[in-house]
Design a protein around this motif. Structure first.
Motif: not given
Lengths: 95, 95, 95, 95
Positions: D39-41, A44, A46, A90-91, A87-88
């Motif tokens: 995971h993030a995606n 992943n 960003e 999103k989780l 990304m953080a």
């Protein structure tokens, strides 16, 4: 254009074990300023789409120099305009 | 870095019918000099990765201007160094 | 669960040219009752997800019997509940 | 057919924020006996392809019951015959 991407690079024509090549990819991604996290099926990342494309070109150049004759890539990515999201984030939103 | 790609753009947050947006994407791809062919699940495009990234940014800008708040993309692509190959070559090789 | 899918099968560990294997995959898909159309980067298939999974298992078995040690697959697919839609409908809606 | 998959489910037609739906997907995956890591995606899952397909059908049924009119899925997966390999093995081989 800022995106959160899931990138997977598949070396073809070099035998079934590709971990030496994945290590090279990992080293290139680790050396880049982009925020990235490897997982079991890809990485992943960003950042700006153009920067991720440049990173892919670096990986392609390196693997080509190591003799990989053909590469297959998958990249799934998303962008959003209604709010900023890492990304953080999103989780965190689903845990 | 020359690639043959399969690109799919998914507008999110705008209702289940997205054909008006896909028509806009199609118009942008048709107007570009890249060789492209739409199919039922996306569009095959051949060209430089950097040019395809620019095309994606154009699509993103257009759809954002039309009010799409979030976009999801999938891009599967391949490159090869052992020989030159077009989309037509790929299909001819297996038919 | 009825879906429209875009399936791509990547033989690994068998050299850069994979068209002999793609021909085998094409023969299996052509022999199946599922509606399918090959394109430059994969094959669009419409049908029940479980039937597509069985088709993938047939392809895996065939390629394994031919000595392919590792396979990589991408499958992008969609379902919708608001209306019935075929691959032809999807293309017609944007042309 | 044992695979290691990276699954991503995209709810369409329900607004740009989809975390309530991703939480439902996470609950279904957590309740299954399959080994999985979000995971993030997306989510990495290892198991039989047929079992992963059943899991996808459960997610589809749940999200449909919550009013999601259209779903888009990406699944990237791999199998290998030359050796057994888990998700943890894959990560260990490159670190």
């Amino acid at each position: 254009m800022r995106v959160i991407a899931d990138l997977c690079i598949v070396p073809m024509g070099v035998g079934p074990s590709v971990s030496p090549y994945v290590k090279e990819i990992k080293a290139i991604i680790d050396a880049s300023p982009l925020n990235a996290e490897m997982h079991a099926n890809g990485t992943n990342i960003e950042g700006e789409l153009a920067d991720i494309c440049k990173l892919i070109e670096e990986c392609e150049a390196k693997l080509t120099s190591l003799g990989v004759p053909r590469l297959f890539y998958t990249m799934v990515f998303g962008s959003r305009r209604d709010k900023e999201q890492t990304m953080a984030d999103k989780l965190a939103a689903v845990s």
